[in-house]
Design a protein around this motif. Sequence first.
Motif, PDB file in Angstrom:
ATOM      1  N   GLU A  98       0.869  -1.187   0.000  1.00 43.49           N
ATOM      2  CA  GLU A  98       0.000   0.000   0.000  1.00 43.49           C
ATOM      3  C   GLU A  98       0.898   1.227   0.000  1.00 43.49           C
ATOM      4  O   GLU A  98       1.595   1.482   0.991  1.00 43.49           O
ATOM      5  N   GLY A  99       0.882   1.939  -1.103  1.00 41.23           N
ATOM      6  CA  GLY A  99       1.785   3.083  -1.253  1.00 41.23           C
ATOM      7  C   GLY A  99       3.217   2.597  -1.147  1.00 41.23           C
ATOM      8  O   GLY A  99       3.612   1.645  -1.813  1.00 41.23           O
ATOM      9  N   THR A 100       3.993   3.233  -0.264  1.00 44.94           N
ATOM     10  CA  THR A 100       5.382   2.818  -0.068  1.00 44.94           C
ATOM     11  C   THR A 100       5.516   1.824   1.085  1.00 44.94           C
ATOM     12  O   THR A 100       6.624   1.435   1.437  1.00 44.94           O
ATOM     13  N   GLY A 101       4.381   1.424   1.650  1.00 45.23           N
ATOM     14  CA  GLY A 101       4.417   0.532   2.799  1.00 45.23           C
ATOM     15  C   GLY A 101       3.630  -0.743   2.579  1.00 45.23           C
ATOM     16  O   GLY A 101       3.432  -1.190   1.447  1.00 45.23           O
ATOM     17  N   THR A 102       3.157  -1.301   3.689  1.00 42.49           N
ATOM     18  CA  THR A 102       2.453  -2.577   3.676  1.00 42.49           C
ATOM     19  C   THR A 102       1.247  -2.508   4.596  1.00 42.49           C
ATOM     20  O   THR A 102       1.368  -2.076   5.747  1.00 42.49           O
ATOM     21  N   ARG A 103       0.103  -2.935   4.095  1.00 44.06           N
ATOM     22  CA  ARG A 103      -1.056  -3.117   4.959  1.00 44.06           C
ATOM     23  C   ARG A 103      -0.937  -4.517   5.555  1.00 44.06           C
ATOM     24  O   ARG A 103      -0.941  -5.513   4.843  1.00 44.06           O
ATOM     25  N   VAL A 104      -0.787  -4.568   6.875  1.00 41.73           N
ATOM     26  CA  VAL A 104      -0.720  -5.838   7.592  1.00 41.73           C
ATOM     27  C   VAL A 104      -2.084  -6.066   8.241  1.00 41.73           C
ATOM     28  O   VAL A 104      -2.568  -5.212   8.986  1.00 41.73           O
ATOM     29  N   THR A 105      -2.680  -7.199   7.930  1.00 45.14           N
ATOM     30  CA  THR A 105      -3.970  -7.574   8.508  1.00 45.14           C
ATOM     31  C   THR A 105      -3.759  -8.796   9.384  1.00 45.14           C
ATOM     32  O   THR A 105      -3.166  -9.785   8.934  1.00 45.14           O
ATOM     33  N   GLU A 106      -4.212  -8.712  10.619  1.00 50.07           N
ATOM     34  CA  GLU A 106      -4.131  -9.835  11.554  1.00 50.07           C
ATOM     35  C   GLU A 106      -5.546 -10.361  11.768  1.00 50.07           C
ATOM     36  O   GLU A 106      -6.473  -9.592  12.023  1.00 50.07           O
ATOM     37  N   ILE A 107      -5.702 -11.681  11.659  1.00 51.33           N
ATOM     38  CA  ILE A 107      -7.012 -12.319  11.756  1.00 51.33           C
ATOM     39  C   ILE A 107      -6.953 -13.433  12.788  1.00 51.33           C
ATOM     40  O   ILE A 107      -6.062 -14.284  12.742  1.00 51.33           O
ATOM     41  N   TRP A 108      -7.912 -13.428  13.721  1.00 49.62           N
ATOM     42  CA  TRP A 108      -8.049 -14.502  14.705  1.00 49.62           C
ATOM     43  C   TRP A 108      -9.349 -15.232  14.394  1.00 49.62           C
ATOM     44  O   TRP A 108     -10.392 -14.608  14.221  1.00 49.62           O
ATOM     45  N   THR A 109      -9.274 -16.564  14.330  1.00 46.55           N
ATOM     46  CA  THR A 109     -10.454 -17.394  14.119  1.00 46.55           C
ATOM     47  C   THR A 109     -10.575 -18.377  15.267  1.00 46.55           C
ATOM     48  O   THR A 109      -9.626 -19.096  15.582  1.00 46.55           O
ATOM     49  N   ASP A 110     -11.740 -18.399  15.877  1.00 46.94           N
ATOM     50  CA  ASP A 110     -12.050 -19.333  16.963  1.00 46.94           C
ATOM     51  C   ASP A 110     -12.355 -20.691  16.342  1.00 46.94           C
ATOM     52  O   ASP A 110     -13.339 -20.846  15.633  1.00 46.94           O
ATOM     53  N   ASP A 111     -11.495 -21.662  16.576  1.00 44.37           N
ATOM     54  CA  ASP A 111     -11.681 -23.001  16.004  1.00 44.37           C
ATOM     55  C   ASP A 111     -12.468 -23.935  16.920  1.00 44.37           C
ATOM     56  O   ASP A 111     -12.629 -25.114  16.613  1.00 44.37           O
ATOM     57  N   ARG A 112     -12.984 -23.422  18.023  1.00 41.48           N
ATOM     58  CA  ARG A 112     -13.752 -24.251  18.967  1.00 41.48           C
ATOM     59  C   ARG A 112     -15.202 -24.392  18.488  1.00 41.48           C
ATOM     60  O   ARG A 112     -16.146 -24.140  19.217  1.00 41.48           O
ATOM     61  N   ARG A 113     -15.385 -24.820  17.271  1.00 39.59           N
ATOM     62  CA  ARG A 113     -16.716 -24.904  16.652  1.00 39.59           C
ATOM     63  C   ARG A 113     -17.616 -25.940  17.310  1.00 39.59           C
ATOM     64  O   ARG A 113     -18.827 -25.793  17.307  1.00 39.59           O
ATOM     65  N   SER A 114     -17.025 -26.970  17.894  1.00 46.46           N
ATOM     66  CA  SER A 114     -17.848 -28.025  18.494  1.00 46.46           C
ATOM     67  C   SER A 114     -18.340 -27.664  19.897  1.00 46.46           C
ATOM     68  O   SER A 114     -19.179 -28.352  20.456  1.00 46.46           O
ATOM     69  N   TRP A 115     -17.824 -26.582  20.463  1.00 44.99           N
ATOM     70  CA  TRP A 115     -18.265 -26.165  21.792  1.00 44.99           C
ATOM     71  C   TRP A 115     -19.684 -25.614  21.707  1.00 44.99           C
ATOM     72  O   TRP A 115     -19.976 -24.770  20.854  1.00 44.99           O
ATOM     73  N   PRO A 116     -20.566 -26.012  22.609  1.00 46.14           N
ATOM     74  CA  PRO A 116     -21.885 -25.382  22.658  1.00 46.14           C
ATOM     75  C   PRO A 116     -21.729 -23.891  22.975  1.00 46.14           C
ATOM     76  O   PRO A 116     -20.836 -23.501  23.738  1.00 46.14           O
ATOM     77  N   ALA A 117     -22.565 -23.055  22.398  1.00 44.40           N
ATOM     78  CA  ALA A 117     -22.452 -21.608  22.575  1.00 44.40           C
ATOM     79  C   ALA A 117     -22.454 -21.217  24.059  1.00 44.40           C
ATOM     80  O   ALA A 117     -21.646 -20.379  24.478  1.00 44.40           O
ATOM     81  N   PHE A 118     -23.318 -21.806  24.835  1.00 44.20           N
ATOM     82  CA  PHE A 118     -23.393 -21.458  26.258  1.00 44.20           C
ATOM     83  C   PHE A 118     -22.071 -21.771  26.963  1.00 44.20           C
ATOM     84  O   PHE A 118     -21.554 -20.959  27.725  1.00 44.20           O
ATOM     85  N   ALA A 119     -21.510 -22.956  26.716  1.00 41.23           N
ATOM     86  CA  ALA A 119     -20.247 -23.350  27.358  1.00 41.23           C
ATOM     87  C   ALA A 119     -19.116 -22.404  26.942  1.00 41.23           C
ATOM     88  O   ALA A 119     -18.301 -21.996  27.769  1.00 41.23           O
TER      89      ALA A 119
END
Length: 182
Positions: A109-130
């Motif tokens: 981006e221009g003379t620099g870099t756009r750094v994007t940090e992404i966190w994904t919760d992989d605990r898909r099997s956990w019940p929402a309440f828990a």
Amino acid sequence: MPRLFTVSDSIVIDVPPALAYRAVSRPGDMGRWSPENLGTTDTSDQEPAVAGTTFVGRNRRGRFRWVTRCTVTAAEPGRRFAFRVHAIGRDRPRLRGPIATWEYRFEPEGTGTRVTEIWTDDRRSWPAFAAQVFDRIATAGSTFADFQAKNIHITLRNLKRELEREAGAGPGTTDGTRPATS
């Protein structure tokens, strides 16, 4: 409120994509920017990690400390770096299962870099309440999505400050804030 599984933020850093990638792709150095991560248990290798590399991350939240086993899932120099967290424990990462995925994208981006940090919760099997109960206990009242959004913002701000200072590109943050300290 539905559970949020992914959060991200980005920042423009006045360094080339290759330089930003090299910094982020060395897991042992992450403790220099992150408010929670302390680096890895083995910091002897200062070369960027490659896909398939496994490392043990050291972490701290308040007085609590723990380790995680992670595997690099993407290592595309200057473009993308990602790793999956798949085990956790107090002294050794013994409890196995999907925990989270961290990803970093690097775009010119221009003379620099756009750094994007992404966190994904992989605990898909956990019940929402828990997950909600666990998250609020582990983060002192937040969801993990809200908690990680704050951590990502701090990490990116600290990464920008350090890389620009090392490159002689400028004073670091432009918002007048000070970097987080351990």
